[in-house]
Design an enzyme around this catalytic site. Sequence first.
Site, PDB file in Angstrom:
ATOM      1  N   LYS A 145       0.891  -1.394  -0.093  1.00  0.00           N
ATOM      2  CA  LYS A 145       0.060   0.196  -0.061  1.00  0.00           C
ATOM      3  C   LYS A 145       0.930   1.086  -0.171  1.00  0.00           C
ATOM      4  CE  LYS A 145      -1.648   2.775   3.187  1.00  0.00           C
ATOM      5  NZ  LYS A 145      -1.565   3.927   2.490  1.00  0.00           N
ATOM      6  N   GLU A 165      10.260   0.639  10.134  1.00  0.00           N
ATOM      7  CA  GLU A 165      11.353   1.815   9.890  1.00  0.00           C
ATOM      8  C   GLU A 165      10.507   3.219  10.096  1.00  0.00           C
ATOM      9  OE1 GLU A 165      14.298   1.258   8.886  1.00  0.00           O
ATOM     10  OE2 GLU A 165      14.309  -0.600   8.521  1.00  0.00           O
ATOM     11  N   CYS A 218      13.843  10.690   7.243  1.00  0.00           N
ATOM     12  CA  CYS A 218      13.822  10.373   8.528  1.00  0.00           C
ATOM     13  C   CYS A 218      15.163  10.465   8.925  1.00  0.00           C
ATOM     14  CB  CYS A 218      13.464   8.882   8.285  1.00  0.00           C
ATOM     15  SG  CYS A 218      14.023   7.974   7.374  1.00  0.00           S
ATOM     16  N   GLU A 227       9.677  15.103  15.846  1.00  0.00           N
ATOM     17  CA  GLU A 227      10.337  14.848  14.474  1.00  0.00           C
ATOM     18  C   GLU A 227       9.226  16.000  13.612  1.00  0.00           C
ATOM     19  OE1 GLU A 227       8.887  11.810  11.810  1.00  0.00           O
ATOM     20  OE2 GLU A 227      10.926  11.560  11.111  1.00  0.00           O
TER      21      GLU A 227
HETATM   22  P1  NAD Z   1       2.423   8.033   8.127  1.00  0.00           P
HETATM   23  O1  NAD Z   1       2.652   7.205   9.408  1.00  0.00           O
HETATM   24  O2  NAD Z   1       1.579   9.105   8.393  1.00  0.00           O
HETATM   25  O3  NAD Z   1       2.280   7.150   6.922  1.00  0.00           O
HETATM   26  C1  NAD Z   1       3.084   6.079   6.462  1.00  0.00           C
HETATM   27  C2  NAD Z   1       2.390   5.060   5.770  1.00  0.00           C
HETATM   28  O4  NAD Z   1       1.523   4.153   6.689  1.00  0.00           O
HETATM   29  C3  NAD Z   1       1.065   5.805   4.694  1.00  0.00           C
HETATM   30  O5  NAD Z   1       1.097   4.556   3.657  1.00  0.00           O
HETATM   31  C4  NAD Z   1      -0.198   5.602   5.597  1.00  0.00           C
HETATM   32  O6  NAD Z   1      -1.104   5.589   4.881  1.00  0.00           O
HETATM   33  C5  NAD Z   1      -0.094   4.293   6.443  1.00  0.00           C
HETATM   34  N1  NAD Z   1      -0.531   4.483   7.779  1.00  0.00           N
HETATM   35  C6  NAD Z   1      -0.739   5.365   8.767  1.00  0.00           C
HETATM   36  N2  NAD Z   1      -1.310   4.890   9.540  1.00  0.00           N
HETATM   37  C7  NAD Z   1      -1.431   3.679   9.555  1.00  0.00           C
HETATM   38  C8  NAD Z   1      -1.967   2.797  10.373  1.00  0.00           C
HETATM   39  N3  NAD Z   1      -2.644   2.988  11.568  1.00  0.00           N
HETATM   40  N4  NAD Z   1      -2.072   1.331  10.001  1.00  0.00           N
HETATM   41  C9  NAD Z   1      -1.677   0.908   8.706  1.00  0.00           C
HETATM   42  N5  NAD Z   1      -1.197   1.932   7.736  1.00  0.00           N
HETATM   43  C10 NAD Z   1      -1.137   3.272   8.405  1.00  0.00           C
HETATM   44  O7  NAD Z   1       3.999   8.890   7.687  1.00  0.00           O
HETATM   45  P2  NAD Z   1       4.301   9.532   6.385  1.00  0.00           P
HETATM   46  O8  NAD Z   1       3.829  10.850   6.587  1.00  0.00           O
HETATM   47  O9  NAD Z   1       3.819   9.186   5.149  1.00  0.00           O
HETATM   48  O10 NAD Z   1       5.730   9.752   6.438  1.00  0.00           O
HETATM   49  C11 NAD Z   1       6.551  10.155   7.014  1.00  0.00           C
HETATM   50  C12 NAD Z   1       6.932   9.533   8.199  1.00  0.00           C
HETATM   51  O11 NAD Z   1       7.744   8.246   7.744  1.00  0.00           O
HETATM   52  C13 NAD Z   1       8.117  10.408   8.963  1.00  0.00           C
HETATM   53  O12 NAD Z   1       7.921   9.716  10.546  1.00  0.00           O
HETATM   54  C14 NAD Z   1       9.468   9.680   8.750  1.00  0.00           C
HETATM   55  O13 NAD Z   1      10.408   9.751   9.654  1.00  0.00           O
HETATM   56  C15 NAD Z   1       8.969   8.166   8.471  1.00  0.00           C
HETATM   57  N6  NAD Z   1      10.004   7.554   7.578  1.00  0.00           N
HETATM   58  C16 NAD Z   1      10.897   6.787   8.087  1.00  0.00           C
HETATM   59  C17 NAD Z   1      12.009   6.283   7.119  1.00  0.00           C
HETATM   60  C18 NAD Z   1      12.838   5.248   7.979  1.00  0.00           C
HETATM   61  O14 NAD Z   1      13.378   4.338   7.192  1.00  0.00           O
HETATM   62  N7  NAD Z   1      12.836   4.852   9.103  1.00  0.00           N
HETATM   63  C19 NAD Z   1      11.924   6.463   5.895  1.00  0.00           C
HETATM   64  C20 NAD Z   1      11.145   7.414   5.290  1.00  0.00           C
HETATM   65  C21 NAD Z   1      10.117   8.045   6.135  1.00  0.00           C
END
Ligand code: NAD
Length: 489
Positions: free
Chosen positions: A175, A248, A282, A378
């Site tokens: 997804k 991650e 991130c 963050e």
């Molecule tokens: P987000 O957590 O809002 O969403 C990430 C993904 O998870 C989206 O596809 C979203 O639809 C899905 N999602 C959200 N809540 C969910 C739930 N309860 N159950 C299942 N799926 C769910 O994050 P974002 O705003 O899309 O991305 C930014 C975040 O990602 C930041 O916190 C960033 O640090 C993190 N990130 C981490 C890494 C890493 O490698 N550690 C890399 C890139 C981004």
Amino acid sequence: MRRKILNVIDGLAQPAASDNWTTLIDPATGDVSGEAPLSDGTDIETAVASSMKAFTGWSRLTPGERCTRLNTLADRVLTRLGELVEAEILDTGKPRQSVIEYEVMPALEELRFFAGATRVMDGLATQEFRAGHTSTVRREPIGVVGQIAPWNYPFMMTVWKLGPALAVGNTVVLKPSESTPSSAYLLAQIATEVLGPGVLNVVNGGRATGADLVAHSDLGMVAITGSTRAGRAVAASAAENVMPVHLELGGNGVAVIAPDADVEEIAAMTAMSAFYNAGQDCTALTRFIIHDSIYDRFVKLLLEAVAKIRVGAPDERNVLYGPLNSEQQLKIVQGYLDRLPSHARVLTGGSRLDRPGFFFAPTLIEGVKQDDEIVQQEVFGPVATLQKYSSDAEALAMANGTRYGLAASIWTNDIKRSAYFTKGIRAGTVWVNCHLLHNAETPHGGVKQSGYGRDLSKFALEEYTQIKHVMTFTEAHYPLLRDDGSVAW
Ligand code: NAD
């Protein structure tokens, strides 16, 4: 340009069964750019069933055969590079060069790395660890992996997720993020042709769709790149099915600038590490911890470097970064600035740019305290804080003093100091005199609330496998029950 993104399930591009849609916005203009399906449990059900069906054939291919197919996938994506880059730019508004050179091309190399590396994956050599019995440890794929991707590097994060999972023989239901579904849609269409239907299914939607996916009891494993909030929800849901989880999550990357650092040389490098991709990384450098003896000189140079940064649309010249990904993300970043305590001072930036789209100025804030929200949380935008320290022990405590543990750097020429920080910092990656870089061969991931599990490297491949001990009887070497009921010890 109005586009219609679809799900790709069992080789067929299709809308959600409910025919619900979400609107896509071009973040560089704020204009509507298309629509994508808002899928629910019905679509997830079909996708998981399709990937289960495909698992038998895909997992039985030899590593060499899977390697060939995944390399062909990378080749075929290259033939549609222009289309892929346009899709990515429309979803993210990023500078064209950075999408091509720092995201799509490296991601394809990473896909080739996973393809090749799976050929040297093994279990444990066969051996008689117990007399009369031969043991083998098999390394096997897990089954269908449910994966969730974020929006900050849509194509690259998708490859980091599905690359190792597919290479070792799993099938995947992915997804993408609801705001950046386009590159995964194109990839899934090409994957259908090259890998066969169902090996990669892509189901679009938001949080609820993601929640439906990770709750499916037929999955073998779930993996998410996203916020710590989302990771916590995913892990809780997976626990219901006692399912392995790969997380991650967020970070608030830190850099310690030591008194002996070459401040003239590093000011521009550290500015890049903070503001590349509008800080939507991130591992971005979000917290500068600077020795008080060089604080004024370093901050002056840093401000001069930041003043040279150009922010703009994908095809504007010499742009370092583009917009934040959405109006929602713009509000989140502005919210942190609006809530700054009175002791904090914004040295530069602090607000959105006065133009359409979701652009935000590079922002540096000093005078902050360790407990401040802006230090602890963050922000995920072009915002960094500046703190002073006077001893190495104090700097280490500040570096480690948040709930995150993803990425850090130490900027020094002193080998003992470098060793002190590289050992003492609690993070998945620590750089010395650099920041933000990664390779296909080296692991990426976090500790503490930045998650667990590793993307990239052989560690990612291993995590998408399970191991099985097979013991084969060869000759009797344990108590035997004789016919008369006595035991032959
Ligand atoms: P987000 O957590 O809002 O969403 C990430 C993904 O998870 C989206 O596809 C979203 O639809 C899905 N999602 C959200 N809540 C969910 C739930 N309860 N159950 C299942 N799926 C769910 O994050 P974002 O705003 O899309 O991305 C930014 C975040 O990602 C930041 O916190 C960033 O640090 C993190 N990130 C981490 C890494 C890493 O490698 N550690 C890399 C890139 C981004």
